[in-house]
Design a protein around this motif. Structure first.
Motif, mmCIF file in Angstrom:
data_model
loop_
_atom_site.group_PDB
_atom_site.id
_atom_site.type_symbol
_atom_site.label_atom_id
_atom_site.label_comp_id
_atom_site.label_asym_id
_atom_site.label_seq_id
_atom_site.Cartn_x
_atom_site.Cartn_y
_atom_site.Cartn_z
ATOM 1 N N LEU A 312 0.835 -1.200 0.000
ATOM 2 C CA LEU A 312 0.000 0.000 0.000
ATOM 3 C C LEU A 312 0.869 1.249 0.000
ATOM 4 O O LEU A 312 1.811 1.359 0.792
ATOM 5 C CB LEU A 312 -0.904 0.041 1.241
ATOM 6 C CG LEU A 312 -1.983 -1.026 1.404
ATOM 7 C CD1 LEU A 312 -2.806 -0.743 2.649
ATOM 8 C CD2 LEU A 312 -2.877 -1.090 0.173
ATOM 9 N N GLY A 313 0.543 2.204 -0.876
ATOM 10 C CA GLY A 313 1.179 3.504 -0.879
ATOM 11 C C GLY A 313 0.248 4.527 -0.260
ATOM 12 O O GLY A 313 -0.873 4.720 -0.738
ATOM 13 N N VAL A 314 0.675 5.185 0.817
ATOM 14 C CA VAL A 314 -0.202 6.098 1.558
ATOM 15 C C VAL A 314 0.540 7.385 1.910
ATOM 16 O O VAL A 314 1.769 7.415 1.993
ATOM 17 C CB VAL A 314 -0.734 5.443 2.858
ATOM 18 C CG1 VAL A 314 -1.505 4.179 2.554
ATOM 19 C CG2 VAL A 314 0.407 5.142 3.831
ATOM 20 N N THR A 315 -0.244 8.452 2.140
ATOM 21 C CA THR A 315 0.326 9.721 2.596
ATOM 22 C C THR A 315 -0.263 10.163 3.932
ATOM 23 O O THR A 315 0.248 11.083 4.556
ATOM 24 C CB THR A 315 0.074 10.838 1.563
ATOM 25 O OG1 THR A 315 -1.337 11.033 1.395
ATOM 26 C CG2 THR A 315 0.692 10.489 0.213
ATOM 27 N N ASN A 316 -1.326 9.516 4.378
ATOM 28 C CA ASN A 316 -1.995 9.894 5.623
ATOM 29 C C ASN A 316 -1.324 9.196 6.809
ATOM 30 O O ASN A 316 -1.271 7.964 6.855
ATOM 31 C CB ASN A 316 -3.469 9.503 5.553
ATOM 32 C CG ASN A 316 -4.291 10.128 6.670
ATOM 33 O OD1 ASN A 316 -3.814 10.290 7.789
ATOM 34 N ND2 ASN A 316 -5.531 10.464 6.371
ATOM 35 N N PRO A 317 -0.809 9.953 7.799
ATOM 36 C CA PRO A 317 -0.136 9.336 8.955
ATOM 37 C C PRO A 317 -1.027 8.391 9.744
ATOM 38 O O PRO A 317 -0.512 7.576 10.513
ATOM 39 C CB PRO A 317 0.266 10.542 9.815
ATOM 40 C CG PRO A 317 0.312 11.694 8.876
ATOM 41 C CD PRO A 317 -0.763 11.429 7.853
ATOM 42 N N PHE A 318 -2.354 8.463 9.555
ATOM 43 C CA PHE A 318 -3.265 7.555 10.254
ATOM 44 C C PHE A 318 -2.873 6.100 10.021
ATOM 45 O O PHE A 318 -3.019 5.253 10.912
ATOM 46 C CB PHE A 318 -4.699 7.788 9.766
ATOM 47 C CG PHE A 318 -5.645 6.666 10.089
ATOM 48 C CD1 PHE A 318 -6.241 6.568 11.340
ATOM 49 C CD2 PHE A 318 -5.934 5.681 9.151
ATOM 50 C CE1 PHE A 318 -7.102 5.524 11.639
ATOM 51 C CE2 PHE A 318 -6.797 4.634 9.440
ATOM 52 C CZ PHE A 318 -7.377 4.564 10.687
ATOM 53 N N PHE A 319 -2.371 5.805 8.813
ATOM 54 C CA PHE A 319 -2.089 4.418 8.474
ATOM 55 C C PHE A 319 -0.966 3.829 9.327
ATOM 56 O O PHE A 319 -0.900 2.615 9.506
ATOM 57 C CB PHE A 319 -1.746 4.302 6.985
ATOM 58 C CG PHE A 319 -2.939 4.446 6.081
ATOM 59 C CD1 PHE A 319 -3.786 3.374 5.851
ATOM 60 C CD2 PHE A 319 -3.216 5.646 5.469
ATOM 61 C CE1 PHE A 319 -4.882 3.509 5.019
ATOM 62 C CE2 PHE A 319 -4.311 5.795 4.631
ATOM 63 C CZ PHE A 319 -5.148 4.725 4.415
ATOM 64 N N GLU A 320 -0.073 4.674 9.834
ATOM 65 C CA GLU A 320 0.983 4.144 10.693
ATOM 66 C C GLU A 320 0.400 3.549 11.962
ATOM 67 O O GLU A 320 0.860 2.511 12.454
ATOM 68 C CB GLU A 320 1.994 5.233 11.042
ATOM 69 C CG GLU A 320 3.186 4.690 11.828
ATOM 70 C CD GLU A 320 4.174 5.767 12.210
ATOM 71 O OE1 GLU A 320 5.350 5.441 12.399
ATOM 72 O OE2 GLU A 320 3.766 6.929 12.330
ATOM 73 N N LYS A 321 -0.653 4.173 12.499
ATOM 74 C CA LYS A 321 -1.298 3.660 13.709
ATOM 75 C C LYS A 321 -2.058 2.371 13.423
ATOM 76 O O LYS A 321 -2.278 1.565 14.316
ATOM 77 C CB LYS A 321 -2.256 4.710 14.264
ATOM 78 C CG LYS A 321 -1.580 6.025 14.634
ATOM 79 C CD LYS A 321 -2.599 7.079 15.060
ATOM 80 C CE LYS A 321 -1.920 8.406 15.355
ATOM 81 N NZ LYS A 321 -2.914 9.464 15.701
ATOM 82 N N SER A 322 -2.458 2.205 12.160
ATOM 83 C CA SER A 322 -3.202 1.002 11.777
ATOM 84 C C SER A 322 -2.277 -0.085 11.282
ATOM 85 O O SER A 322 -2.712 -1.109 10.783
ATOM 86 C CB SER A 322 -4.200 1.353 10.667
ATOM 87 O OG SER A 322 -5.008 2.435 11.034
#
Length: 481
Positions: A312-322
């Motif tokens: 997955l390529g993401v820019t939202n820091p929320f994904f680090e917590k998930s």
């Protein structure tokens, strides 16, 4: 049955303008050999990004239209005024559709190549106009379509619908996308030489770079490779010493999360990683740019262990917590409130040795000019393509012993389908012990452990099924002679 959303009947001003563009059914059919259509997405104060229209008119479900719209916009502020291009991959929702309204996908996914622009607008309540123009396609040709949108996007934002009409006429004039062919494609004043892959898993090799050859990635396009800009090497600068661990995680189908400051960074990085796996088929889902609004968000990001092979390529820091259970995580650059640049893994331990000469070349290239960085990026691509080939060489050697001999073929009834003999793990490891592997494993025990893990991956299962199909076809042809 889900309700079908017909973009051409949506009462939006932009679609009404698109409906006025003349398009013959034959022209639309010729366009759909290459693309699904070109979409326009605007920002609505009440609804956020909204699909305004598609040309030629196409059919989408509401979920597809919403997914397309959010994926075509960055999910965080990128600049005060400016533009950028990125790509994404969204799941197709329609199982059976009228080919006259929308061409079928190749793998159940729609590929989008977006050019996003933000500029000041005194007539807007937000003070800005935000718009994306998106090429939608059924083909996995990231190098080609990334270049097309980089040419078309700025011209469309400057000249509007006449440029859209010209681009579509160009695409309609192209020859069929025949696998394995090299085509010359005219597009808005440029002539592009494009090499198409025989299959989606073929390793396509680039010509020798300068000074050994005159290779221009904007003129000589290897369609299935990753885009040439931004430089893949620069995206992985903070993780350059860990690239061998990244490659191992890829081929072992370990889940990977790519963080970036922008969609262009993440989409380029994910396409580059996908390319390094060839000729091993992709066993998991991969998303060049993934948002929280994606319809598959709850399926791919939840408390359960991540699916094998997901990237997955993401820019939202929320994904680090998930991201409590993904094996590998790479950050291409520092993100406010997000992870620091670099590669980190909670469980992976490297199996093969690094190529110190290549690593020295890469570290030197970071201080070089654009040409030096480009040549170094090609060197990395060739290196890991070679590593992937070396990985499967012992497997291919063993498979050759499972092919029925000419005597067995002659004795077999024509009513019986000839195929490979069953793969036996113990026999393979005996072959590996005898013949070895050219991969530079750090020890024999590491080699055995690596292949034990690889044989359990879904990627190996797909590769083996692919080889069985090839052998079955060849044996069938021999019997027919």
């Amino acid at each position: 049955m889900p309700r079908v959303f017909q973009v051409e009947s949506k009462p939006r001003r932009r679609q009404a303008e698109l409906d006025q563009l003349p398009v013959e059914p034959e022209t639309a059919e010729r366009m759909r050999r290459w693309i699904i259509g070109i979409a326009i997405v605007d920002f609505d104060l009440d609804d956020g990004p909204v699909l305004e229209g598609i040309f030629p008119p196409s059919i989408l479900l509401p979920a597809e239209a919403e997914n397309l719209a959010f994926s075509s916009f960055p999910d965080s502020l990128q600049f005060d005024q400016g533009s950028q291009s990125h790509s994404f991959r969204i799941r197709e929702q329609l199982n059976s559709i009228n080919a006259e309204k929308r061409p079928p996908t190749k793998d159940g996914f729609i590929y989008g190549y977006s050019h996003f622009t933000q500029k000041k607008d005194a007539t807007s309540k937000r003070g800005y106009e935000q718009r994306s123009v998106v090429i939608l396609t059924q083909h996995q040709f990231p190098a080609l379509f990334s270049l097309l949108i980089s040419i078309f996007g700025p011209l469309f934002h400057q000249h509007g619908l006449p440029m859209l009409e010209a681009a579509c006429q160009n695409i309609a004039s192209w020859r069929d996308p025949v696998p394995g062919e090299t085509l010359e494609l005219g597009f808005l004043g440029s002539v592009l030489r494009v090499a198409l892959p025989l299959t989606v898993n073929e390793q396509q090799f680039t010509p020798d770079p300068p000074p050994l050859g005159k290779y221009d990635p904007r003129q000589h396009i290897v369609a299935s490779s990753s885009p040439s800009t931004p430089s893949p090497l620069m995206l992985f600068e903070a993780a350059v010493t860990q690239l061998w661990s990244v490659w191992e995680c890829l081929v072992l189908c370990e889940p990977i999360l790519i963080f970036g400051t922008s969609p262009p960074q993440t989409s380029q990085a994910v396409w580059w990683l996908r390319d390094l796996m060839r000729p091993i088929p992709v066993a998991g889902d991969f998303r060049p740019y993934f948002t929280m609004q994606d319809g598959d968000h709850s399926l791919l990001v939840n408390r359960l262990p991540p699916k094998p092979g997901i990237v997955l390529g993401v820019t939202n820091p929320f994904f680090e917590k998930s991201n409590g259970t993904t094996t590998g995580q790479n950050s291409t650059a520092g993100i406010p409130a997000g992870p620091a640049p670099g590669w980190k893994s909670k469980t992976h331990k490297r199996y093969i040795s690094k190529d110190r000469a290549l690593l020295k070349q890469l570290e030197s290239a970071f201080h070089g000019d654009t040409k030096t960085k480009f040549i170094a990026s090609l060197a990395v691509r060739r290196h890991f393509h070679s590593r992937t080939t070396e990985l499967i060489t012992p497997l291919a050697r063993y498979l050759n012993t499972l092919i029925p001999s000419p005597t067995e073929v002659a004795r077999t009834s024509t009513h019986y389908t000839l195929r490979l003999k069953p793969f036996n793990n113990a026999n393979f490891f005996a072959s590996l012990k005898t013949h070895g592997s050219t991969l530079p494993f750090r020890s024999r025990s590491k080699r055995t452990e690596f292949y034990e893990r690889f044989l359990r991956t879904p990627g190996f299962g797909l590769w083996l099924a692919q080889q069985e199909q090839i052998v079955e076809g060849v044996l069938k042809e021999k019997r027919a002679v």
